[in-house]
Design a protein around this motif. Structure first.
Motif, short mmCIF file in Angstrom:
data_model
loop_
_atom_site.label_atom_id
_atom_site.label_comp_id
_atom_site.label_asym_id
_atom_site.label_seq_id
_atom_site.Cartn_x
_atom_site.Cartn_y
_atom_site.Cartn_z
N SER A 189 -18.11 1.29 0.51
CA SER A 189 -17.02 0.95 -0.41
C SER A 189 -17.12 1.70 -1.72
CB SER A 189 -17.00 -0.55 -0.65
OG SER A 189 -18.24 -0.98 -1.10
N ALA B 57 -13.00 3.90 2.30
CA ALA B 57 -12.88 2.47 2.60
C ALA B 57 -11.66 2.22 3.48
CB ALA B 57 -12.78 1.67 1.31
N ILE C 214 -12.21 -4.65 1.79
CA ILE C 214 -13.00 -3.44 1.48
C ILE C 214 -12.22 -2.53 0.54
CG2 ILE C 214 -12.37 -2.01 3.48
CD1 ILE C 214 -15.28 -1.14 3.57
#
Lengths: 208, 206
Positions: free
Chosen positions: A32, A38, A164
């Motif tokens: 992340s 992500a 995320i």
């Protein structure tokens, strides 16, 4: 149909894989650092979840459940091995298919696909599905038919991606803030996720 | 040799802890820590499974073809987890209900795959056993610290027995219900990482 949508919305916000159950934390924290990667991993998770969960649903209801294959035999103790084999197999298959038909998608998803075989969110989704199949069909969380398993797969995958992408966006900004030395990197990320999870708790009162 | 074994066993427990240094196996570490008892059961189950899986894979390491090693490792782990889950259902049913899906999720616990890939594939069964037990205990240690704080502050009990005396409640002390919810587990692990990195400065990120 109503149940389909309520299950879908609930699994995105209320039963969010990350904030309510901490599933898939390892890759969640590791991948992340920026929004673009992500997003890639999030899409890959939705994709794999959407294929494996309904397959495992069929496996659970047609083969493993009580009295399915042979009258009076409950094979559900085999579910761990079969579910993980299905997940590992499908991830491998998806990887090969994507590589063959869409090299550009493969180039962007490729590195994440093998990671997903050991992503707890995928395995956890299948295990929650197994629990929910046995629930009372009137309950809001129950998975009573094949359609419900698709709603749950899609919802939990989108919930994971939402989580995320949000974290990646915050971490990009965190780069420029003045964090105490020992807390830099992972430490502050944990605390950030904790606060995000607190914010997501306000959805738990959502009545659907 | 003896010294080396000691290092293999001792390093992962605190200095090179799998949870706070390598950030592996977080999922279950957070979810089962609202009370001490399930946390200890989970820690022990993971220790047993990592140790045995390490030994099995280390014995098989020369016969596993490289391309399918992940699947072979997963099957070994899944078989062990099934055994542990059945044992728990038979002898500690209430804990196994509390742990629910998280026992099954040991299969995808990154500590296992990490140790199998990084250690058991290259080392003999004896070292692998020590490494497995060390990493399992390191994981259990974090679980126990987090569960201790959460149960003490969240419900005023330890192992289900009340430790905060009744007169405190009568004078207005309240349990912190927030501690029992999921966000506090994350924040507590964040704090443990903070303490750990303050002690080992070379782990700090720039």
């Amino acid at each position: 149909m109503e149940h389909f949508f309520s299950l879908f919305i609930r699994s995105i916000f209320v039963d969010n894989m990350i904030f309510a159950f901490f599933l898939g934390m390892c890759s969640y924290l590791a991948v992340s650092k920026n929004v673009k990667t992500a997003l890639g991993l999030g899409v890959a998770v939705i994709f794999v979840q959407l294929i494996t969960l309904p397959v495992n649903y069929l496996l659970q209801t047609k083969v493993l459940g009580p009295n399915c294959l042979v009258e009076g035999v409950d094979l559900s103790f085999l579910s761990f091995i079969l579910f993980i084999a299905v997940i590992a197999g499908i991830v491998q298959l998806v990887e090969m298919v994507v590589e063959k038909f869409s090299p550009s998608l493969y180039a962007s998803l490729g590195i994440f696909l093998p990671l997903i075989a050991v992503n707890c969110a995928i395995m956890g989704g299948s295990l929650f599905m197994q629990q929910r199949v046995e629930m009372d069909p009137a309950s809001t969380q129950a998975i009573a038919c094949f359609g419900d398993s698709i709603a749950f797969a899609l919802g939990s995958g989108i919930g994971w991606m939402l989580a995320i992408v949000c974290l990646a966006a915050i971490r990009e900004k965190l780069e420029y803030s003045d964090v105490p030395g020992p807390l830099k990197g992972v430490g502050i990320t944990f605390i950030t996720v904790g606060l995000m999870s607190m914010a997501f708790m306000c959805f738990s009162g959502l009545a659907l | 040799m003896a010294n080396k074994n000691k290092e293999i066993f001792g390093q992962p427990v605190w200095v090179n802890n799998p949870v706070v240094v390598q950030i592996l196996g977080i999922c279950s570490a957070l979810a089962v820590t609202a009370q001490l008892k399930p946390a200890i059961v989970m820690g022990l189950s993971v220790t047993v499974i990592v140790a045995l899986a390490n030994v099995v894979v280390s014995l098989l390491r020369k016969t596993i073809p490289n391309r399918i090693r992940i699947i072979v490792q997963l099957v070994v782990v899944a078989a062990l987890v099934t055994i542990v889950s059945e044992v728990l259902k038979a002898f500690a049913y209430d804990v196994s209900v509390q742990l629910s899906v998280y026992i099954g999720l040991i299969i995808t616990n990154c500590i296992l795959m990490g140790r199998l890939e990084a250690f058991a594939m290259q080392n003999g069964p004896k070292e692998s056993l020590l490494d497995g037990i060390g990493n399992g205990l390191g994981y259990a240690a974090i679980l126990i610290i987090v569960a201790f704080v959460r149960e003490l502050l969240g419900s005023g009990t330890l192992f289900g027995f009340q430790v905060i005396p009744q007169w405190c409640y009568e004078h207005g002390y309240l349990n912190n219900g927030m501690m029992l919810m999921s966000p506090m587990a994350l924040i507590l692990v964040g704090c443990i990482i903070w303490v750990h990195r303050a002690q080992f400065k070379d782990l700090q990120e720039k």
